[in-house]
Design a protein around this motif. Structure first.
Motif, PDB file in Angstrom:
ATOM      1  N   PHE A  99     -43.849  -4.723   9.879  1.00 35.18           N
ATOM      2  CA  PHE A  99     -43.568  -3.535  10.679  1.00 35.18           C
ATOM      3  C   PHE A  99     -42.129  -3.523  11.186  1.00 35.18           C
ATOM      4  CE2 PHE A  99     -43.731  -1.279  14.832  1.00 35.18           C
ATOM      5  CZ  PHE A  99     -44.091  -0.027  14.361  1.00 35.18           C
ATOM      6  N   ASN A 100     -41.478  -2.381  11.016  1.00 32.53           N
ATOM      7  CA  ASN A 100     -40.121  -2.153  11.517  1.00 32.53           C
ATOM      8  C   ASN A 100     -39.104  -3.143  10.957  1.00 32.53           C
ATOM      9  OD1 ASN A 100     -40.069   0.180  13.013  1.00 32.53           O
ATOM     10  ND2 ASN A 100     -40.610  -0.809  14.946  1.00 32.53           N
ATOM     11  N   GLN A 223     -50.159  -9.692  15.113  1.00 34.51           N
ATOM     12  CA  GLN A 223     -49.682 -10.148  16.410  1.00 34.51           C
ATOM     13  C   GLN A 223     -48.463 -11.060  16.297  1.00 34.51           C
ATOM     14  OE1 GLN A 223     -53.122 -11.876  18.325  1.00 34.51           O
ATOM     15  NE2 GLN A 223     -54.360 -10.034  18.028  1.00 34.51           N
ATOM     16  N   GLY A 224     -48.228 -11.536  15.083  1.00 35.67           N
ATOM     17  CA  GLY A 224     -47.075 -12.394  14.846  1.00 35.67           C
ATOM     18  C   GLY A 224     -45.918 -11.648  14.224  1.00 35.67           C
ATOM     19  N   GLU A 230     -39.911  -6.364  18.128  1.00 36.71           N
ATOM     20  CA  GLU A 230     -39.793  -6.064  19.551  1.00 36.71           C
ATOM     21  C   GLU A 230     -39.625  -7.313  20.397  1.00 36.71           C
ATOM     22  OE1 GLU A 230     -43.107  -3.704  20.738  1.00 36.71           O
ATOM     23  OE2 GLU A 230     -42.510  -1.967  19.543  1.00 36.71           O
ATOM     24  N   ASP A 231     -40.282  -8.412  20.011  1.00 40.54           N
ATOM     25  CA  ASP A 231     -40.235  -9.630  20.830  1.00 40.54           C
ATOM     26  C   ASP A 231     -40.425 -10.844  19.926  1.00 40.54           C
ATOM     27  OD1 ASP A 231     -40.636 -11.737  22.625  1.00 40.54           O
ATOM     28  OD2 ASP A 231     -41.623 -10.446  24.098  1.00 40.54           O
ATOM     29  N   VAL A 232     -39.317 -11.460  19.545  1.00 41.60           N
ATOM     30  CA  VAL A 232     -39.367 -12.602  18.625  1.00 41.60           C
ATOM     31  C   VAL A 232     -40.189 -13.744  19.197  1.00 41.60           C
ATOM     32  CG1 VAL A 232     -38.011 -14.386  17.481  1.00 41.60           C
ATOM     33  CG2 VAL A 232     -37.194 -12.025  17.483  1.00 41.60           C
TER      34      VAL A 232
END
Length: 304
Positions: A99-100, A223-224, A230-232
């Motif tokens: 994603f993204n 979730q990984g 967004e949040d590494v």
């Protein structure tokens, strides 16, 4: 105007529903065969396999062209056994977009060295779930093997997007195993023929003792990886949690084929994920990975 919109919507729905699930790149190689072999037959086979994989509907779901699963099938013909029969290895690779990110992650990267099949140039490639074995087991063995791995790919892909999303496809793979072609030159479908074959892969995927593996597939990807844009740190923590779950599986079911298949697809990626982690986390990941993925243990020395 309303008539135009309804017509356009109808065309879109027809196109959307008709789009196939796979974008499969197919290669048939026969470099190991004697120079007297007619190589043209393998060019014909390559085209037939590409059509078989890409033009058949494998699910009841609608896929847009952008949603097609990218995969590679390499059939390496190693021996001519006579009577239009060949021995080969099959390498299967499949990826999933993150994603993204302009990045795709490997969901399957495996090789099957037990492919024996009969092929006469221009013969149609047929597969029927209700009748896996048609008139000739050696002819059916090629399409049955391909269909089996397609359902494994679909199951892995669906697992990565929703909890236990791939179960129906793994059951379809089981149906092929239970009704697989049989013959003196055919192998890979039965438990007693080895501990790393088509039987054991689908067995592991449907065995309740490996139920946490499906949680790993979902959490690792959704979730990984999908959260890392967004949040590494949050995404990497989810991946670390997946490694801890895999430790539990390894303790209960050591030396399983399923974990080997997972790390064949993920070892390089995991190395990259944790190479940028804080020192303590990096070392911990290296220790876990070296224990879980012994064939690649030396690779993970970079994390210590």
């Amino acid at each position: 105007m309303l008539k135009y919109l309804l017509s356009s919507l109808c065309l879109f729905c027809c196109f959307h529903a008709g789009a196939q699930e796979l974008r499969a790149n197919v290669s048939v190689q026969a470099a190991q065969l004697s120079t007297g072999t007619d190589r043209k037959i393998f060019n014909t086979l390559q085209s037939a396999l590409a059509e078989f994989l890409n033009n058949r509907r494998w699910t009841d779901d609608a896929f847009t062209p952008a949603e097609r699963i990218e995969c590679n099938f390499l059939l390496n013909v190693t021996q001519a056994l006579g009577n239009n029969t060949y021995k080969a290895s099959l390498t299967i690779q499949a990826t999933r977009p993150v994603f993204n990110a302009g990045y795709t992650t490997s969901i399957l990267n495996t090789q099957d060295n037990n492919i024996v099949f009969k092929y006469i140039e221009f013969q149609p490639l047929e597969f029927n779930e209700q009748r896996i074995v048609a008139n000739d087991p050696l002819v059916s063995n090629l399409t049955a093997s391909l269909a089996y791995y397609i359902y494994i790919i679909l199951g892995m892909d669906y697992d990565s997007f929703s909890p236990r999303g791939g179960d129906n496809f793994f059951k379809k793979a089981l149906n092929i195993v239970n009704n697989a072609p049989d013959g003196k030159d055919i192998s890979g479908w039965k438990a007693f023929e080895g501990n790393r074959n088509r039987y054991w892969l689908q067995d592991n995927l449907l065995n309740v003792k490996f139920s946490r593996f499906h949680d790993v597939m979902y959490q690792y990807h959704r979730q990984g990886l999908d959260q890392m844009y967004e949040d590494v740190n949050k995404g990497r923590a989810a991946v670390m949690n997946c490694l801890n779950m895999l430790v539990g599986i390894q303790e209960e079911m050591p030396n399983s084929m399923l974990l080997q298949v997972f790390f064949n697809a993920k070892s390089d990626e995991l190395l990259k994920i944790f190479s940028k982690a804080p020192p303590q986390e990096k070392v911990r990941a290296g220790q876990i990975l070296a224990t879980l993925d012994i064939p690649n243990a030396n690779k993970y020395q970079q994390l210590r």
